[in-house]
Design a protein around this motif. Structure first.
Motif, PDB file in Angstrom:
ATOM      1  N   GLU A 183       3.009 -11.281   4.989  1.00  0.00           N
ATOM      2  CA  GLU A 183       2.185 -10.164   4.891  1.00  0.00           C
ATOM      3  C   GLU A 183       1.769  -9.108   4.222  1.00  0.00           C
ATOM      4  O   GLU A 183       3.021  -8.750   3.688  1.00  0.00           O
ATOM      5  CB  GLU A 183       2.949  -9.965   6.374  1.00  0.00           C
ATOM      6  CG  GLU A 183       3.284 -10.640   7.656  1.00  0.00           C
ATOM      7  CD  GLU A 183       3.784 -10.499   8.832  1.00  0.00           C
ATOM      8  OE1 GLU A 183       3.073 -10.205   9.842  1.00  0.00           O
ATOM      9  OE2 GLU A 183       4.686  -9.991   8.689  1.00  0.00           O
ATOM     10  N   VAL A 184       0.527  -9.129   4.282  1.00  0.00           N
ATOM     11  CA  VAL A 184       0.518  -7.665   3.536  1.00  0.00           C
ATOM     12  C   VAL A 184       0.123  -5.628   4.537  1.00  0.00           C
ATOM     13  O   VAL A 184       0.217  -5.993   5.579  1.00  0.00           O
ATOM     14  CB  VAL A 184      -0.730  -7.568   2.674  1.00  0.00           C
ATOM     15  CG1 VAL A 184      -1.569  -5.691   1.960  1.00  0.00           C
ATOM     16  CG2 VAL A 184      -1.185  -8.965   2.045  1.00  0.00           C
ATOM     17  N   ASP A 185       1.197  -5.192   3.729  1.00  0.00           N
ATOM     18  CA  ASP A 185       1.294  -3.771   4.840  1.00  0.00           C
ATOM     19  C   ASP A 185       1.644  -3.624   6.225  1.00  0.00           C
ATOM     20  O   ASP A 185       1.475  -3.056   7.268  1.00  0.00           O
ATOM     21  CB  ASP A 185      -0.091  -3.214   4.106  1.00  0.00           C
ATOM     22  CG  ASP A 185      -0.125  -3.205   2.923  1.00  0.00           C
ATOM     23  OD1 ASP A 185      -0.224  -3.320   2.154  1.00  0.00           O
ATOM     24  OD2 ASP A 185      -2.158  -3.086   3.107  1.00  0.00           O
ATOM     25  N   ARG A 186       3.133  -4.420   6.226  1.00  0.00           N
ATOM     26  CA  ARG A 186       3.094  -4.595   7.299  1.00  0.00           C
ATOM     27  C   ARG A 186       4.181  -3.215   7.654  1.00  0.00           C
ATOM     28  O   ARG A 186       3.698  -2.300   8.636  1.00  0.00           O
ATOM     29  CB  ARG A 186       4.439  -5.783   7.569  1.00  0.00           C
ATOM     30  CG  ARG A 186       4.598  -5.732   8.650  1.00  0.00           C
ATOM     31  CD  ARG A 186       5.452  -7.064   9.035  1.00  0.00           C
ATOM     32  NE  ARG A 186       6.145  -7.028  10.582  1.00  0.00           N
ATOM     33  CZ  ARG A 186       5.536  -7.716  11.940  1.00  0.00           C
ATOM     34  NH1 ARG A 186       4.923  -9.050  11.706  1.00  0.00           N
ATOM     35  NH2 ARG A 186       5.756  -7.869  12.857  1.00  0.00           N
ATOM     36  N   GLU A 236       0.486  -0.993   0.047  1.00  0.00           N
ATOM     37  CA  GLU A 236       0.353  -0.401  -0.103  1.00  0.00           C
ATOM     38  C   GLU A 236       0.602   0.978   0.192  1.00  0.00           C
ATOM     39  O   GLU A 236       0.644   2.497  -0.659  1.00  0.00           O
ATOM     40  CB  GLU A 236      -1.298  -0.153   1.295  1.00  0.00           C
ATOM     41  CG  GLU A 236      -1.595   1.325   1.216  1.00  0.00           C
ATOM     42  CD  GLU A 236      -2.629   2.013   0.084  1.00  0.00           C
ATOM     43  OE1 GLU A 236      -2.840   3.087  -0.158  1.00  0.00           O
ATOM     44  OE2 GLU A 236      -3.082   0.750  -0.803  1.00  0.00           O
ATOM     45  N   ALA A 237       1.857   1.144   0.412  1.00  0.00           N
ATOM     46  CA  ALA A 237       2.849   2.432   0.793  1.00  0.00           C
ATOM     47  C   ALA A 237       3.094   2.758  -0.172  1.00  0.00           C
ATOM     48  O   ALA A 237       3.807   4.092  -1.052  1.00  0.00           O
ATOM     49  CB  ALA A 237       4.349   2.397   1.704  1.00  0.00           C
ATOM     50  N   THR A 238       3.180   1.823  -1.264  1.00  0.00           N
ATOM     51  CA  THR A 238       4.031   2.188  -2.932  1.00  0.00           C
ATOM     52  C   THR A 238       2.762   2.203  -4.005  1.00  0.00           C
ATOM     53  O   THR A 238       3.797   3.371  -4.699  1.00  0.00           O
ATOM     54  CB  THR A 238       4.994   0.635  -3.339  1.00  0.00           C
ATOM     55  OG1 THR A 238       5.921  -0.364  -2.367  1.00  0.00           O
ATOM     56  CG2 THR A 238       5.235   0.241  -4.269  1.00  0.00           C
ATOM     57  N   ALA A 239       2.031   0.995  -3.737  1.00  0.00           N
ATOM     58  CA  ALA A 239       1.143   1.773  -4.797  1.00  0.00           C
ATOM     59  C   ALA A 239       0.611   3.285  -4.393  1.00  0.00           C
ATOM     60  O   ALA A 239       0.111   4.619  -5.196  1.00  0.00           O
ATOM     61  CB  ALA A 239      -0.386   1.465  -4.192  1.00  0.00           C
ATOM     62  N   ARG A 240       0.815   4.048  -2.876  1.00  0.00           N
ATOM     63  CA  ARG A 240       0.677   5.311  -2.498  1.00  0.00           C
ATOM     64  C   ARG A 240       1.018   6.286  -3.146  1.00  0.00           C
ATOM     65  O   ARG A 240       0.688   7.678  -3.237  1.00  0.00           O
ATOM     66  CB  ARG A 240      -0.025   5.361  -0.905  1.00  0.00           C
ATOM     67  CG  ARG A 240      -0.982   7.093  -0.096  1.00  0.00           C
ATOM     68  CD  ARG A 240      -0.603   6.657   0.759  1.00  0.00           C
ATOM     69  NE  ARG A 240      -1.473   5.845   1.591  1.00  0.00           N
ATOM     70  CZ  ARG A 240      -2.933   5.505   1.529  1.00  0.00           C
ATOM     71  NH1 ARG A 240      -3.080   6.928   1.368  1.00  0.00           N
ATOM     72  NH2 ARG A 240      -3.320   5.393   1.909  1.00  0.00           N
ATOM     73  N   LEU A 241       2.685   6.183  -2.718  1.00  0.00           N
ATOM     74  CA  LEU A 241       3.509   6.598  -2.981  1.00  0.00           C
ATOM     75  C   LEU A 241       3.452   7.021  -5.007  1.00  0.00           C
ATOM     76  O   LEU A 241       3.259   7.990  -5.828  1.00  0.00           O
ATOM     77  CB  LEU A 241       4.710   6.269  -3.608  1.00  0.00           C
ATOM     78  CG  LEU A 241       6.358   7.402  -3.576  1.00  0.00           C
ATOM     79  CD1 LEU A 241       7.304   6.917  -2.357  1.00  0.00           C
ATOM     80  CD2 LEU A 241       6.889   7.444  -5.121  1.00  0.00           C
ATOM     81  N   LEU A 242       3.102   6.280  -5.688  1.00  0.00           N
ATOM     82  CA  LEU A 242       2.882   5.878  -7.234  1.00  0.00           C
ATOM     83  C   LEU A 242       2.002   6.946  -7.503  1.00  0.00           C
ATOM     84  O   LEU A 242       1.477   7.705  -8.329  1.00  0.00           O
ATOM     85  CB  LEU A 242       1.949   4.745  -7.759  1.00  0.00           C
ATOM     86  CG  LEU A 242       3.486   3.688  -8.026  1.00  0.00           C
ATOM     87  CD1 LEU A 242       2.996   2.124  -8.556  1.00  0.00           C
ATOM     88  CD2 LEU A 242       4.568   4.319  -9.296  1.00  0.00           C
TER      89      LEU A 242
END
Length: 246
Positions: free
Chosen positions: A200-203, A120-126
């Motif tokens: 683990e998703v979004d740890r 999610e952090a990666t997607a949010r940065l995108l």
């Protein structure tokens, strides 16, 4: 967003934005290294380069795929690395696929390295970057590794802002060849928890950005503040008591 999914060998020119995915285990390990306090990770092009960097900087922590080896301090296992205190340290990482993929796109203006743990952090940065075109580099098995492709597709969907259930993507990753090899002990330098930790998703509430610093490709965490509150509990669990310094 126009998303392309390519293997390392399929890369021709440096894309405007590259997301290099290695779930099992390079970039899960990288995320754990940052969670354990590492300041930065230098992505080495070869074992010899990693050892040369270690020789020039004895305080750096060198890690590689496979079993322990002379000159290296650690192996590429999240289960083993999570008990190591890396506060303020520089890590040198050389792996079979992940570091190779990142170096293959080192000229790209924006390079992110990712796994499920920072999805999610990666997607949010995108989304923040408002990228029209993103190339996802599927590093494993010549671009066919299902754990990497599933993660890349999951991040791509999340980057559009659409609600996406992770379950099917995790099922594919759990059934991948890499997961089986780790679980069955085919690969060396493995902890029994490695597969679970990789799924683990979004740890962690940070993305991981790689960029050239001089002649070195350096990976650093980039905090995504809107995620910090939702993952505070996970983050507090990520540095267990009794960690061992290297």
């Amino acid at each position: 967003m126009d998303a392309r999914f390519l293997g390392i060998a399929d890369l021709v020119d440096a894309p405007p934005v590259a997301v290099v995915v290695d779930v099992m285990r390079a970039f899960t390990v990288a995320a754990w290294a940052f969670a354990q306090g590492a300041e930065k990770i230098v992505l080495a092009g070869s074992l010899d380069e990693a050892l040369a960097l270690k020789a020039r900087h004895p305080d750096w922590v060198a890690l590689k795929d496979g079993p322990p080896a002379p000159g290296f301090d650690a192996v590429n296992s999240p289960g083993l690395l999570r008990s190591v205190d890396l506060a303020g340290r520089t890590v040198v990482q050389k792996t079979t696929a992940g570091t190779v993929g990142a170096l293959a796109v080192k000229e790209a203006p924006l390079v992110l390295c990712a796994g499920f743990v920072v999805a999610e952090a990666t997607a949010r940065l995108l989304r923040t970057h408002e990228s029209d075109s993103v190339t996802f580099v599927v590093t494993g098995e010549d671009g066919k590794a299902d754990e990497d492709l599933a993660c890349a597709q999951y991040i791509a969907r999340r980057a559009t802002g659409a609600g996406t259930d992770a379950a099917e993507f995790l099922r594919r990753a759990a059934g991948s060849r890499a997961a089986a090899e780790l679980a069955e002990g085919v690969r060396q330098g493995v902890h029994p928890d490695d597969v679970a930790l990789c799924l683990e998703v979004d740890r962690f509430p940070f993305a991981m950005v790689a960029a050239l610093e001089g002649s070195l490709m350096v990976l650093r965490p980039r905090a995504m503040p809107s995620l910090t509150g939702t993952t505070r509990e996970n983050q507090s669990r990520s540095r267990p008591t009794g960690t061992t310094p290297l």
